[in-house]
Design a protein around this motif. Structure first.
Motif, PDB file in Angstrom:
ATOM      1  N   ALA A  31      67.615  60.447  63.240  1.00  0.00           N
ATOM      2  CA  ALA A  31      67.998  60.727  61.858  1.00  0.00           C
ATOM      3  C   ALA A  31      67.402  62.212  61.561  1.00  0.00           C
ATOM      4  CB  ALA A  31      67.004  59.923  60.964  1.00  0.00           C
ATOM      5  N   LEU A  32      66.568  62.649  62.528  1.00  0.00           N
ATOM      6  CA  LEU A  32      65.944  64.197  62.112  1.00  0.00           C
ATOM      7  C   LEU A  32      66.911  65.018  62.643  1.00  0.00           C
ATOM      8  CD1 LEU A  32      62.178  63.694  62.784  1.00  0.00           C
ATOM      9  CD2 LEU A  32      63.243  63.792  60.694  1.00  0.00           C
ATOM     10  N   THR A  33      67.814  64.788  63.560  1.00  0.00           N
ATOM     11  CA  THR A  33      68.749  65.885  64.097  1.00  0.00           C
ATOM     12  C   THR A  33      69.978  65.662  63.818  1.00  0.00           C
ATOM     13  OG1 THR A  33      69.009  64.139  66.092  1.00  0.00           O
ATOM     14  CG2 THR A  33      67.078  65.659  66.263  1.00  0.00           C
ATOM     15  N   PHE A  34      70.483  64.437  63.148  1.00  0.00           N
ATOM     16  CA  PHE A  34      72.012  64.232  62.917  1.00  0.00           C
ATOM     17  C   PHE A  34      72.554  65.067  61.963  1.00  0.00           C
ATOM     18  CE2 PHE A  34      75.188  61.890  60.701  1.00  0.00           C
ATOM     19  CZ  PHE A  34      76.110  61.826  62.069  1.00  0.00           C
ATOM     20  N   GLY A  35      71.784  65.277  61.062  1.00  0.00           N
ATOM     21  CA  GLY A  35      72.117  66.345  59.838  1.00  0.00           C
ATOM     22  C   GLY A  35      71.982  67.949  60.130  1.00  0.00           C
ATOM     23  N   LEU A  36      71.636  68.167  61.243  1.00  0.00           N
ATOM     24  CA  LEU A  36      71.399  69.591  61.867  1.00  0.00           C
ATOM     25  C   LEU A  36      72.453  70.037  62.647  1.00  0.00           C
ATOM     26  CD1 LEU A  36      67.701  69.346  63.023  1.00  0.00           C
ATOM     27  CD2 LEU A  36      68.342  69.890  60.571  1.00  0.00           C
ATOM     28  N   PRO A  37      72.805  71.495  62.322  1.00  0.00           N
ATOM     29  CA  PRO A  37      73.577  72.134  63.408  1.00  0.00           C
ATOM     30  C   PRO A  37      73.404  71.877  64.646  1.00  0.00           C
ATOM     31  CG  PRO A  37      72.776  73.498  61.484  1.00  0.00           C
ATOM     32  CD  PRO A  37      72.118  72.265  61.625  1.00  0.00           C
ATOM     33  N   ALA A  38      74.500  71.960  65.491  1.00  0.00           N
ATOM     34  CA  ALA A  38      74.386  71.713  66.882  1.00  0.00           C
ATOM     35  C   ALA A  38      73.419  72.947  67.517  1.00  0.00           C
ATOM     36  CB  ALA A  38      75.890  71.844  67.636  1.00  0.00           C
ATOM     37  N   ASP A  39      73.311  73.959  66.985  1.00  0.00           N
ATOM     38  CA  ASP A  39      72.338  74.832  67.979  1.00  0.00           C
ATOM     39  C   ASP A  39      71.020  74.487  67.438  1.00  0.00           C
ATOM     40  OD1 ASP A  39      72.500  75.605  65.154  1.00  0.00           O
ATOM     41  OD2 ASP A  39      72.168  77.567  65.334  1.00  0.00           O
ATOM     42  N   LYS A  40      70.865  73.824  66.298  1.00  0.00           N
ATOM     43  CA  LYS A  40      69.262  73.486  65.918  1.00  0.00           C
ATOM     44  C   LYS A  40      68.745  72.225  66.694  1.00  0.00           C
ATOM     45  CE  LYS A  40      68.590  75.576  61.542  1.00  0.00           C
ATOM     46  NZ  LYS A  40      68.117  75.587  60.000  1.00  0.00           N
ATOM     47  N   ARG A  41      69.950  71.409  67.349  1.00  0.00           N
ATOM     48  CA  ARG A  41      69.508  70.404  68.002  1.00  0.00           C
ATOM     49  C   ARG A  41      69.263  70.425  69.332  1.00  0.00           C
ATOM     50  NH1 ARG A  41      74.033  67.918  65.115  1.00  0.00           N
ATOM     51  NH2 ARG A  41      75.349  67.911  67.049  1.00  0.00           N
ATOM     52  N   ALA A  42      69.518  71.745  69.764  1.00  0.00           N
ATOM     53  CA  ALA A  42      69.573  72.113  71.188  1.00  0.00           C
ATOM     54  C   ALA A  42      68.129  72.257  71.674  1.00  0.00           C
ATOM     55  CB  ALA A  42      70.292  73.344  71.472  1.00  0.00           C
ATOM     56  N   THR A  43      67.231  72.442  70.772  1.00  0.00           N
ATOM     57  CA  THR A  43      65.549  72.889  71.191  1.00  0.00           C
ATOM     58  C   THR A  43      64.675  72.058  70.597  1.00  0.00           C
ATOM     59  OG1 THR A  43      65.403  74.802  69.841  1.00  0.00           O
ATOM     60  CG2 THR A  43      66.317  75.128  72.016  1.00  0.00           C
ATOM     61  N   ALA A  44      63.616  71.815  71.385  1.00  0.00           N
ATOM     62  CA  ALA A  44      62.629  71.131  70.641  1.00  0.00           C
ATOM     63  C   ALA A  44      61.843  72.008  69.790  1.00  0.00           C
ATOM     64  CB  ALA A  44      61.462  70.610  71.692  1.00  0.00           C
ATOM     65  N   ARG A  45      61.818  73.128  69.896  1.00  0.00           N
ATOM     66  CA  ARG A  45      61.151  74.272  68.839  1.00  0.00           C
ATOM     67  C   ARG A  45      61.744  74.303  67.708  1.00  0.00           C
ATOM     68  NH1 ARG A  45      60.328  80.484  70.227  1.00  0.00           N
ATOM     69  NH2 ARG A  45      58.947  81.176  68.548  1.00  0.00           N
ATOM     70  N   GLN A  46      63.240  73.952  67.604  1.00  0.00           N
ATOM     71  CA  GLN A  46      63.779  74.016  66.205  1.00  0.00           C
ATOM     72  C   GLN A  46      63.446  72.900  65.602  1.00  0.00           C
ATOM     73  OE1 GLN A  46      65.738  76.263  65.005  1.00  0.00           O
ATOM     74  NE2 GLN A  46      66.718  77.658  66.739  1.00  0.00           N
ATOM     75  N   LEU A  47      63.129  71.564  66.263  1.00  0.00           N
ATOM     76  CA  LEU A  47      63.044  70.199  65.791  1.00  0.00           C
ATOM     77  C   LEU A  47      61.472  70.052  65.153  1.00  0.00           C
ATOM     78  CD1 LEU A  47      64.315  67.558  65.249  1.00  0.00           C
ATOM     79  CD2 LEU A  47      63.526  66.899  67.407  1.00  0.00           C
ATOM     80  N   MET A  48      60.930  70.797  65.885  1.00  0.00           N
ATOM     81  CA  MET A  48      59.358  70.834  65.502  1.00  0.00           C
ATOM     82  C   MET A  48      58.836  70.538  64.248  1.00  0.00           C
ATOM     83  SD  MET A  48      56.686  69.670  67.085  1.00  0.00           S
ATOM     84  CE  MET A  48      57.183  69.821  68.970  1.00  0.00           C
ATOM     85  N   PRO A  49      59.396  71.582  63.134  1.00  0.00           N
ATOM     86  CA  PRO A  49      59.132  71.308  61.988  1.00  0.00           C
ATOM     87  C   PRO A  49      59.166  70.068  61.187  1.00  0.00           C
ATOM     88  CG  PRO A  49      59.922  73.693  62.486  1.00  0.00           C
ATOM     89  CD  PRO A  49      60.213  72.569  63.720  1.00  0.00           C
ATOM     90  N   TYR A  50      60.584  69.476  61.600  1.00  0.00           N
ATOM     91  CA  TYR A  50      60.808  68.292  61.294  1.00  0.00           C
ATOM     92  C   TYR A  50      60.124  67.187  61.890  1.00  0.00           C
ATOM     93  CZ  TYR A  50      65.258  70.773  59.951  1.00  0.00           C
ATOM     94  OH  TYR A  50      66.069  71.676  59.645  1.00  0.00           O
ATOM     95  N   LEU A  51      59.568  67.055  62.883  1.00  0.00           N
ATOM     96  CA  LEU A  51      58.821  65.969  63.618  1.00  0.00           C
ATOM     97  C   LEU A  51      57.490  66.208  62.794  1.00  0.00           C
ATOM     98  CD1 LEU A  51      59.729  66.271  67.120  1.00  0.00           C
ATOM     99  CD2 LEU A  51      60.348  64.444  65.665  1.00  0.00           C
ATOM    100  N   LEU A  52      56.823  67.453  62.643  1.00  0.00           N
ATOM    101  CA  LEU A  52      55.588  67.637  62.062  1.00  0.00           C
ATOM    102  C   LEU A  52      55.488  67.160  60.678  1.00  0.00           C
ATOM    103  CD1 LEU A  52      54.314  71.102  63.318  1.00  0.00           C
ATOM    104  CD2 LEU A  52      53.688  68.952  63.990  1.00  0.00           C
ATOM    105  N   ALA A  53      56.534  67.268  59.576  1.00  0.00           N
ATOM    106  CA  ALA A  53      56.653  67.065  58.271  1.00  0.00           C
ATOM    107  C   ALA A  53      56.779  65.540  58.428  1.00  0.00           C
ATOM    108  CB  ALA A  53      57.947  67.649  57.665  1.00  0.00           C
ATOM    109  N   TYR A  54      57.495  64.717  59.287  1.00  0.00           N
ATOM    110  CA  TYR A  54      57.697  63.374  59.291  1.00  0.00           C
ATOM    111  C   TYR A  54      56.449  62.696  59.503  1.00  0.00           C
ATOM    112  CZ  TYR A  54      58.652  58.796  61.209  1.00  0.00           C
ATOM    113  OH  TYR A  54      58.594  57.394  61.525  1.00  0.00           O
ATOM    114  N   ASN A  55      55.740  63.285  60.748  1.00  0.00           N
ATOM    115  CA  ASN A  55      54.620  62.532  61.024  1.00  0.00           C
ATOM    116  C   ASN A  55      53.468  62.749  60.238  1.00  0.00           C
ATOM    117  OD1 ASN A  55      54.913  61.019  63.856  1.00  0.00           O
ATOM    118  ND2 ASN A  55      56.017  63.025  64.112  1.00  0.00           N
ATOM    119  N   LEU A  56      53.420  63.860  59.285  1.00  0.00           N
ATOM    120  CA  LEU A  56      52.167  64.178  58.626  1.00  0.00           C
ATOM    121  C   LEU A  56      52.517  63.134  57.358  1.00  0.00           C
ATOM    122  CD1 LEU A  56      50.140  65.759  57.430  1.00  0.00           C
ATOM    123  CD2 LEU A  56      51.497  67.383  56.418  1.00  0.00           C
TER     124      LEU A  56
END
Length: 232
Positions: A31-56
């Motif tokens: 769910a955190l990656t599906f709505g992102l552009p393909a280039d943002k799904r490519a790296t964990a670094r791009q995804l980290m702000p989403y994961l941090l926000a969700y887990n916080l």
């Protein structure tokens, strides 16, 4: 009851119960990656702000629920004499530590059966989460985390029942905070490393050591209560 002991026991339960958490919440990564552009799904670094926000937000929901449970438990205990209440508190908390230790050690999974208890509440909350998917911003991830923190989960509910015996809203919140922080590595470090971490937590000898530690905390707590009862 030694509050630091309870916190660390809850953290161990959260960490070694992380395999169960991945099964329940792992789909959130999609769910955190599906709505992102393909280039943002490519790296964990791009995804980290989403994961941090969700887990916080998820851990914040756990902490809030722990505060509510601790407050309810404290109110119930206020109806009986203080000395007896403290002893009952020790016994209940110790027994739940023993049960959680058995879960962590892989010896008994009966606590997960209480997931159905929250199913009715979840029917009203779950639609709010669906409206936030797919996630296209960290803000959406944060809101989704607040909602998903109430997902029916036997492990979470068991720790919440444990929090009822914490004695106060603050201690109930602290216990659930420890549990939430324990689940963080497995849910935050999704990917190759998370697979290795998951494999590590699945090793029988690792789970046995952790389960024995949590069970030992519980038995010590029960023993302390019994000793105090005998002394009076």
């Amino acid at each position: 009851m030694p509050n630091d002991m309870t916190f660390w026991a809850a953290l161990l339960v959260g960490f070694f119960g992380g395999v169960h958490c991945i099964g329940m919440c792992g789909g959130i990564v999609g769910a955190l990656t599906f709505g992102l552009p393909a280039d943002k799904r490519a790296t964990a670094r791009q995804l980290m702000p989403y994961l941090l926000a969700y887990n916080l937000a998820r851990i914040t929901s756990y902490t809030l629920a722990g505060a509510i449970a601790g407050l309810i438990g404290a109110f119930g205990l206020s109806l009986i004499p203080l000395q007896h209440a403290q002893l009952y508190l020790l016994i209940v908390a110790g027994l739940f530590m023993v049960l959680m230790g058995l879960y962590v050690g892989g010896w008994w999974f009966g606590l997960t059966r209480i997931e159905r208890v929250g199913s009715r509440l979840w029917r009203h909350i779950e639609p709010l989460g669906r409206k936030l998917m797919p996630v296209r911003s960290p803000r959406q991830a944060l809101l989704l985390g607040f909602v998903w923190g109430w997902l029916p989960c036997g492990l979470v509910y068991s720790v919440l029942i444990w929090a009822l015996s914490a004695g106060s809203a603050a201690q109930g919140a602290l216990l659930m905070l420890g549990f939430g922080l324990g689940t963080l590595p497995n849910l935050l470090l999704m990917g190759a490393f998370a697979a290795q971490l998951s494999a590590f937590t699945r090793k029988p000898w690792v789970r046995w050591i952790a389960g024995t530690a949590v069970t030992g905390f519980g038995l010590y707590t029960v023993g302390l209560a019994i000793w105090n009862i005998a002394a009076h």
